[in-house]
Design a protein around this motif. Structure first.
Motif, PDB file in Angstrom:
ATOM      1  N   LEU A 378     -53.245   8.611  46.199  1.00 15.19           N
ATOM      2  CA  LEU A 378     -54.440   8.104  45.516  1.00 15.19           C
ATOM      3  C   LEU A 378     -54.856   9.026  44.371  1.00 15.19           C
ATOM      4  N   VAL A 379     -54.746  10.336  44.601  1.00 10.07           N
ATOM      5  CA  VAL A 379     -55.089  11.279  43.526  1.00 10.07           C
ATOM      6  C   VAL A 379     -54.120  11.127  42.355  1.00 10.07           C
ATOM      7  N   ALA A 380     -52.817  11.079  42.636  1.00  9.90           N
ATOM      8  CA  ALA A 380     -51.831  10.901  41.564  1.00  9.90           C
ATOM      9  C   ALA A 380     -52.058   9.581  40.829  1.00  9.90           C
ATOM     10  N   ALA A 381     -52.345   8.520  41.573  1.00 12.42           N
ATOM     11  CA  ALA A 381     -52.586   7.215  40.952  1.00 12.42           C
ATOM     12  C   ALA A 381     -53.831   7.235  40.082  1.00 12.42           C
ATOM     13  N   ALA A 382     -54.871   7.939  40.519  1.00 10.38           N
ATOM     14  CA  ALA A 382     -56.105   8.009  39.734  1.00 10.38           C
ATOM     15  C   ALA A 382     -55.879   8.732  38.408  1.00 10.38           C
ATOM     16  N   TYR A 383     -55.097   9.809  38.437  1.00 11.58           N
ATOM     17  CA  TYR A 383     -54.800  10.525  37.192  1.00 11.58           C
ATOM     18  C   TYR A 383     -54.004   9.633  36.236  1.00 11.58           C
ATOM     19  N   VAL A 384     -52.993   8.948  36.757  1.00 17.73           N
ATOM     20  CA  VAL A 384     -52.170   8.096  35.900  1.00 17.73           C
ATOM     21  C   VAL A 384     -52.993   6.929  35.355  1.00 17.73           C
ATOM     22  N   ALA A 385     -53.823   6.324  36.193  1.00 18.99           N
ATOM     23  CA  ALA A 385     -54.686   5.237  35.722  1.00 18.99           C
ATOM     24  C   ALA A 385     -55.616   5.726  34.623  1.00 18.99           C
ATOM     25  N   THR A 386     -56.079   6.954  34.742  1.00 11.61           N
ATOM     26  CA  THR A 386     -56.981   7.516  33.727  1.00 11.61           C
ATOM     27  C   THR A 386     -56.314   7.592  32.365  1.00 11.61           C
ATOM     28  N   VAL A 387     -55.095   8.135  32.311  1.00 11.12           N
ATOM     29  CA  VAL A 387     -54.453   8.293  31.004  1.00 11.12           C
ATOM     30  C   VAL A 387     -54.120   6.938  30.392  1.00 11.12           C
ATOM     31  N   VAL A 388     -53.816   5.930  31.209  1.00  8.85           N
ATOM     32  CA  VAL A 388     -53.528   4.593  30.687  1.00  8.85           C
ATOM     33  C   VAL A 388     -54.797   3.972  30.103  1.00  8.85           C
ATOM     34  N   VAL A 389     -55.904   4.048  30.830  1.00 11.60           N
ATOM     35  CA  VAL A 389     -57.171   3.468  30.355  1.00 11.60           C
ATOM     36  C   VAL A 389     -57.645   4.182  29.094  1.00 11.60           C
ATOM     37  N   VAL A 390     -57.560   5.506  29.094  1.00 16.83           N
ATOM     38  CA  VAL A 390     -58.017   6.277  27.934  1.00 16.83           C
ATOM     39  C   VAL A 390     -57.154   5.982  26.713  1.00 16.83           C
ATOM     40  N   ALA A 391     -55.847   5.832  26.906  1.00 14.77           N
ATOM     41  CA  ALA A 391     -54.972   5.493  25.784  1.00 14.77           C
ATOM     42  C   ALA A 391     -55.327   4.125  25.223  1.00 14.77           C
ATOM     43  N   ALA A 392     -55.614   3.167  26.084  1.00  8.66           N
ATOM     44  CA  ALA A 392     -55.945   1.823  25.624  1.00  8.66           C
ATOM     45  C   ALA A 392     -57.242   1.809  24.824  1.00  8.66           C
ATOM     46  N   LEU A 393     -58.237   2.559  25.275  1.00  5.13           N
ATOM     47  CA  LEU A 393     -59.567   2.488  24.663  1.00  5.13           C
ATOM     48  C   LEU A 393     -59.829   3.559  23.615  1.00  5.13           C
ATOM     49  N   PHE A 394     -59.099   4.677  23.679  1.00  3.97           N
ATOM     50  CA  PHE A 394     -59.385   5.798  22.772  1.00  3.97           C
ATOM     51  C   PHE A 394     -58.147   6.309  22.036  1.00  3.97           C
ATOM     52  N   TRP A 395     -57.100   5.525  21.978  1.00  2.00           N
ATOM     53  CA  TRP A 395     -55.878   5.826  21.233  1.00  2.00           C
ATOM     54  C   TRP A 395     -54.878   6.610  22.064  1.00  2.00           C
ATOM     55  N   GLY A 396     -53.611   6.230  21.917  1.00  3.80           N
ATOM     56  CA  GLY A 396     -52.541   6.855  22.675  1.00  3.80           C
ATOM     57  C   GLY A 396     -51.656   7.725  21.807  1.00  3.80           C
ATOM     58  N   GLU A 397     -51.038   8.685  22.442  1.00  2.00           N
ATOM     59  CA  GLU A 397     -50.123   9.591  21.763  1.00  2.00           C
ATOM     60  C   GLU A 397     -49.351  10.334  22.840  1.00  2.00           C
ATOM     61  N   MET A 398     -48.114  10.705  22.581  1.00  2.00           N
ATOM     62  CA  MET A 398     -47.308  11.362  23.609  1.00  2.00           C
ATOM     63  C   MET A 398     -47.972  12.623  24.138  1.00  2.00           C
ATOM     64  N   ARG A 399     -48.570  13.396  23.270  1.00  2.00           N
ATOM     65  CA  ARG A 399     -49.127  14.671  23.733  1.00  2.00           C
ATOM     66  C   ARG A 399     -50.310  14.455  24.677  1.00  2.00           C
ATOM     67  N   TYR A 400     -50.995  13.324  24.576  1.00  2.00           N
ATOM     68  CA  TYR A 400     -52.093  13.052  25.495  1.00  2.00           C
ATOM     69  C   TYR A 400     -51.582  12.773  26.907  1.00  2.00           C
ATOM     70  N   ARG A 401     -50.316  12.347  27.014  1.00  2.00           N
ATOM     71  CA  ARG A 401     -49.724  12.052  28.318  1.00  2.00           C
ATOM     72  C   ARG A 401     -49.229  13.302  29.021  1.00  2.00           C
ATOM     73  N   VAL A 402     -48.873  14.326  28.270  1.00  2.00           N
ATOM     74  CA  VAL A 402     -48.151  15.486  28.815  1.00  2.00           C
ATOM     75  C   VAL A 402     -48.836  16.121  30.031  1.00  2.00           C
ATOM     76  N   PRO A 403     -50.170  16.364  30.022  1.00  2.00           N
ATOM     77  CA  PRO A 403     -50.770  16.979  31.217  1.00  2.00           C
ATOM     78  C   PRO A 403     -50.688  16.106  32.465  1.00  2.00           C
ATOM     79  N   TYR A 404     -50.354  14.826  32.300  1.00  2.00           N
ATOM     80  CA  TYR A 404     -50.275  13.899  33.428  1.00  2.00           C
ATOM     81  C   TYR A 404     -48.838  13.717  33.935  1.00  2.00           C
ATOM     82  N   ASP A 405     -47.877  14.354  33.302  1.00  2.00           N
ATOM     83  CA  ASP A 405     -46.479  14.132  33.676  1.00  2.00           C
ATOM     84  C   ASP A 405     -46.198  14.498  35.127  1.00  2.00           C
ATOM     85  N   GLY A 406     -46.841  15.532  35.627  1.00  2.00           N
ATOM     86  CA  GLY A 406     -46.628  15.932  37.006  1.00  2.00           C
ATOM     87  C   GLY A 406     -46.981  14.825  37.995  1.00  2.00           C
TER      88      GLY A 406
END
Length: 441
Positions: A378-406
């Motif tokens: 659930l914790v891993a899913a919440a982090y991944v859901a966060t980066v997807v929602v933030v990318a959709a609403l506030f712009w996406g870029e590869m570097r914004y994903r990097v802290p979520y790769d783990g």
């Protein structure tokens, strides 16, 4: 994958080895490949400048600029400068590399909660120790290095707190610090809070027992950081707000095809051009008089460039923003180096190809998280859901994903576990059926 758990001593030794490997890789990177002291330009130069202003107790000529970004990154850099000294490069780089090195042991610990075998979890942690998208940020003064370490540590603390109720104070403090570095962490906590309340209400089998008092302490501590960020912003901007002006600018980029925003006032001039906008060819310009973070003018520009756009166009643009997390652009500022050094380009391409192979497994792991509902998933899913929602609403870029790769790696591990266990059950069923037919002839 369901073998007897490793002993605490074995896990401790593995963690120390993992931390040492991850740290050594990053230290070698900054010593022989890319020193962050040689990369002080653009956003990186501004982080350093704000940190040095804070240490010196000085105020910039235009204080309103301090409200453009969240305060976490430059405050942590300021703390390192105050404790270590800016001129002591080696000692400073040691501290700098430790932040990124924290990811590998934390991912290993979280992986041990997905599969009980240290022989499986250790290679997963080792992968994070050499994970190129995170290693390269050791060579830059940016928010990604802090975000990588804080996300990993906060995830482990959240899982441990959910399972045992332990560490409420340190969990709240780390969560608050994480919020100041990356405010979207608030969405992660909100998602986990919703899942926690649902579990407390429905009480599913094997769910950890809610510890209301301890969780309230952690939430209150994080809430203090959120309140502090809002008070700081209000004192700088002289208007209420959550933490910074950056979100208004990002919303303009996310919702429109504007790729360059510039403004000026009193002899000062600001320009923002996201590298991923250049990569996708969205280069319409928006200019205005005044401060670049003026929320009213940025919102006015967003409405202007959305005029006449259909719902279909907006939906496609939203999906395109998410796609930018993994496609159609390079990591910035590593993108400034890959074309000049072919080996760095190959290094980047190899790991991005590996990520593409892991994404289907991560999607399977995400579905499993909704079914199994264990704290780690659930914790891993919440982090991944966060980066997807933030990318959709506030712009996406590869570097914004990097802290979520783990967290993508952890979900991939769960996806692989499902496939292996499913294949084993299938083979066993076929074998038993064949044996039954042979014995009944």
């Amino acid at each position: 994958m369901t073998r007897r758990p490793a002993s605490r001593l074995c896990i401790a030794v593995a963690l120390l080895c993992m931390l040492a490997v991850a740290f050594a890789v990053r230290l070698e990177w900054v010593r022989h490949v890319d020193d962050p002291f040689d990369n002080q330009y653009s956003d990186m130069a501004f982080y350093v400048a704000r940190a040095r202003w804070l240490v010196a107790g000085t105020i910039p000529e235009f204080p309103r600029e301090l409200g453009m970004y969240p305060p976490g990154t430059h405050t942590l850099y300021a703390a390192e400068i105050a404790l270590i000294g800016w001129s002591r490069h080696t000692a400073f780089l040691v501290a700098h590399c430790l932040w990124g090195a924290l990811v590998a042991p934390c991912v290993m610990l979280l992986s041990l909660r997905v599969v009980r075998s240290l022989w499986v979890a250790f290679p997963v942690g080792l992968l994070m120790a050499v994970w190129q998208p995170q290693v390269v940020y050791s060579g830059f003064f940016s928010s990604e290095q802090f975000a990588c370490g804080l996300f990993a540590v906060s995830a482990w603390l959240l899982v441990r707190h959910a399972e045992t109720g332990r560490g409420a104070i340190v969990t709240g403090l780390v969560a608050g610090t994480t919020y100041l570095v990356r405010p979207q962490f608030l969405l992660t906590v909100a998602l986990l809070g919703g899942a926690w309340l649902l579990a407390a209400w429905r009480r599913p089998a094997l769910a950890p027992r809610p510890r209301w008092g301890r969780t309230a302490i952690a939430a209150a501590l994080m809430g203090a950081f959120v309140a502090g960020g809002a008070i700081r912003y209000a004192s700088i901007a002289e208007r209420p707000g959550l933490i910074a002006d950056e979100d208004a600018l990002q919303r303009l980029f996310a919702d429109t095809d504007v790729g360059k925003v510039q403004s000026g006032m009193g002899g000062r001039h600001w320009v923002f051009v996201p590298p991923s906008k250049m990569a996708v060819g969205e280069m319409r310009e928006y200019s205005f008089d005044g401060y670049i973070g003026d929320r009213d003018k940025l919102e006015q520009g967003r409405r202007l460039f959305l005029r006449g756009r259909s719902l279909e166009w907006r939906a496609k643009h939203l999906l395109s923003n998410i796609d930018l997390l993994v496609e159609r652009n390079w990591l910035w500022p590593e993108s400034d180096h890959v074309n000049r050094e072919p080996w760095r380009r190959r290094y980047s391409e190899d790991f991005e190809s590996l990520l593409h192979w892991l994404l289907p497994l991560a999607a399977l792991g995400l579905l499993s998280a909704l079914w199994r509902r264990t704290p780690v998933l659930l914790v891993a899913a919440a982090y991944v859901a966060t980066v997807v929602v933030v990318a959709a609403l506030f712009w996406g870029e590869m570097r914004y994903r990097v802290p979520y790769d783990g967290f993508l790696i952890i979900l991939s591990l769960e996806g692989a576990r499902l496939l292996v266990s499913g294949a084993w059950r299938l083979v066993r069923s076929v074998g038993l059926l064949a044996f039954h037919r042979m014995t009944t002839r």
